[in-house]
Design an enzyme around this catalytic site. Structure first.
Site, PDB file in Angstrom:
ATOM      1  N   LYS A  21       0.815  -1.211   0.000  1.00  0.00           N
ATOM      2  CA  LYS A  21       0.000   0.000   0.000  1.00  0.00           C
ATOM      3  C   LYS A  21       0.858   1.275   0.000  1.00  0.00           C
ATOM      4  O   LYS A  21       2.073   1.225   0.194  1.00  0.00           O
ATOM      5  CB  LYS A  21      -0.936  -0.011   1.208  1.00  0.00           C
ATOM      6  CG  LYS A  21      -1.994  -1.132   1.147  1.00  0.00           C
ATOM      7  CD  LYS A  21      -2.891  -1.033  -0.072  1.00  0.00           C
ATOM      8  CE  LYS A  21      -4.235  -1.705   0.099  1.00  0.00           C
ATOM      9  NZ  LYS A  21      -4.252  -3.151  -0.252  1.00  0.00           N
TER      10      LYS A  21
HETATM   11  C1  LIG Z   1      -5.556  -3.944   0.537  1.00  0.00           C
HETATM   12  C2  LIG Z   1      -7.013  -3.793   0.562  1.00  0.00           C
HETATM   13  C3  LIG Z   1      -7.803  -4.260   1.616  1.00  0.00           C
HETATM   14  C4  LIG Z   1      -7.294  -5.120   2.732  1.00  0.00           C
HETATM   15  O1  LIG Z   1      -6.172  -4.739   3.346  1.00  0.00           O
HETATM   16  P1  LIG Z   1      -5.160  -5.790   4.049  1.00  0.00           P
HETATM   17  O2  LIG Z   1      -4.381  -4.882   4.932  1.00  0.00           O
HETATM   18  O3  LIG Z   1      -4.333  -6.400   2.957  1.00  0.00           O
HETATM   19  O4  LIG Z   1      -5.974  -6.764   4.811  1.00  0.00           O
HETATM   20  C5  LIG Z   1      -9.156  -3.998   1.604  1.00  0.00           C
HETATM   21  N1  LIG Z   1      -9.729  -3.338   0.588  1.00  0.00           N
HETATM   22  C6  LIG Z   1      -9.023  -2.888  -0.453  1.00  0.00           C
HETATM   23  C7  LIG Z   1      -9.723  -2.137  -1.528  1.00  0.00           C
HETATM   24  C8  LIG Z   1      -7.647  -3.128  -0.513  1.00  0.00           C
HETATM   25  O5  LIG Z   1      -6.957  -2.709  -1.576  1.00  0.00           O
END
Ligand SMILES: *Cc1c(COP(=O)(O)O)cnc(C)c1O
Length: 395
Positions: free
Chosen positions: A186
């Site tokens: 992210k």
């Molecule tokens: C990455 C992501 C998540 C979940 O996040 P994690 O930290 O990987 O559990 C949820 N929704 C979206 C749109 C994402 O891109």
């Protein structure tokens, strides 16, 4: 997009400070921790940055979504409207809450189409999860107004759009709860981590307790705390929070870099009339993690993604074919494959997901290509991508 590209002394210093105390737990150990509270500091700084009253860090974005649903009172058999274009975590969290995901059409913003939401309402509808995909906003003002008028909870999955805003207001702050992810890929990362934000004191207290076995966090003796409710362990560790804290302090620099790279690439693409762009209700608020564009039809979009990846502009996603981000290829959901029976299957009104059809969303995602914007690019890397764009679309 990914913050892992810019780890430096700042992250190392924060992590070292935690290791020096030996306290990896976010609560207690007041003497040993020498005043170092990385999770708490991150929460305060993120809440301030977003202009919201409260922030609580969690183990992941998925955990944050589950916590947000619980804090909004969403549970067994409740229906939650979600988009078919998102990361699998969005519907996973709804299922984990015992609730039923109901998929609704998206529009050219790549987020839920507010004009069609009413088609999906039933007496069991309790909430809408809007997802701000690929760094930018859905029509959040209209969706928030829709939910407010009908007494529905609005949860924002802002996992891909930290730092983005709509008319100056941070995404994640329009509904009852906003959720963020700081997973390894992210915009800012903790390694693993997530956050819920809210302006509501009561929901914050519920979220905080739910993410830590229902502890009330009153007083300083963990053994003596009571459990006003059932909860789980969705805590973040101080080590993860330390990395995220350093990353959060780089967010403005990250956004500036992304916006500059994206503007250069967008100008190159805009020369080709065959290409249109994802609609941005407020272009100023785009965090610019992706440059997302549309070709006239499915075949030319698939081909363009392939040719760009092969021709010097790698990091182009064709979501219609991948199995992480679009309903069409979520075969595990379509067959409800789970190690154990899901509460949604017992409620008597769970759709057969193999039969859900969303022709408008198909028509949009089939034509969409998303080019990831990297932080580590130098001018030569951007120039190489512009050359690849010219080669692929001039032919
Ligand atoms: C990455 C992501 C998540 C979940 O996040 P994690 O930290 O990987 O559990 C949820 N929704 C979206 C749109 C994402 O891109």
């Amino acid at each position: 997009m990914p913050g892992f590209e810019i780890f430096g002394e700042e992250e190392r210093k924060e992590v070292q400070e935690v290791l020096d105390t030996g306290v990896l737990f976010r609560y207690g150990f007041d003497a040993a921790r020498k005043g170092r509270w990385k999770a708490r500091d991150f929460e305060t700084e993120l809440a301030t940055r977003l202009g919201t009253a409260h922030c609580h860090l969690c183990a992941s974005g998925t955990a944050a979504l589950h916590v947000a649903l619980a804090a909004c009172g969403i549970g067994a058999g409740d229906e939650v409207i979600v988009p078919p274009f998102t990361f699998v975590a969005t519907f996973e969290a709804v299922l984990a809450a015992g609730a039923v995901p109901v998929f609704a059409e998206i529009d050219a913003t790549l987020g839920l189409d507010p004009a069609l939401l009413s088609n999906y309402l039933t007496p069991r509808t309790k909430a809408v999860i809007v997802v701000h995909m690929c760094g930018a906003m859905a029509r959040i003002d209209e969706i928030a107004a829709f939910c407010q008028a009908r007494g529905l909870m609005l949860i924002e999955d802002t996992c891909q759009s930290v730092g983005a805003s709509f008319r100056g207001k941070a995404l994640g702050t329009f509904g009852q709860m906003g959720c963020f992810s700081f997973d390894p890929v992210k915009t800012i990362t903790c390694g693993e981590g997530g956050a819920v934000v809210t302006d509501d004191d009561r929901r914050y207290a519920l979220a905080h307790a739910y993410a830590d076995h229902g502890h009330d966090h009153i007083g300083n003796d963990r053994g003596a705390e009571s459990h006003p409710m059932i909860g789980y362990n969705y805590r973040i560790s101080e080590l993860n929070a330390a990395v995220g804290l350093a990353q959060l302090r780089k967010l403005d620099a990250i956004l500036n870099t992304q916006r500059a790279h994206k503007a250069a690439l967008k100008a190159a693409l805009a020369k080709f009339p065959r290409i249109s762009f994802r609609q941005l209700p407020d272009p100023e608020g785009d965090s610019a993690t992706f440059l997302t564009f549309m070709l006239p039809d499915e075949n030319s979009a698939r081909q363009a993604a392939h040719d760009l990846n092969a021709g010097g502009a790698d990091g182009c996603f064709y979501y219609y074919d991948n199995n992480w981000h679009y309903l069409r290829n979520w075969h595990h959901l379509q067959q409800m494959k789970s190690p154990a029976r899901l509460p949604a299957q017992l409620c008597g009104h769970c759709p057969d997901y193999s039969r859900v059809t969303l022709p408008r969303s198909d028509a949009i995602i089939a034509r969409t290509v998303a080019m990831q914007i990297k932080l580590g690019w130098r001018q030569a890397d951007v120039a190489q991508r512009i050359a690849a764009i010219q080669k692929v679309f001039s032919s």
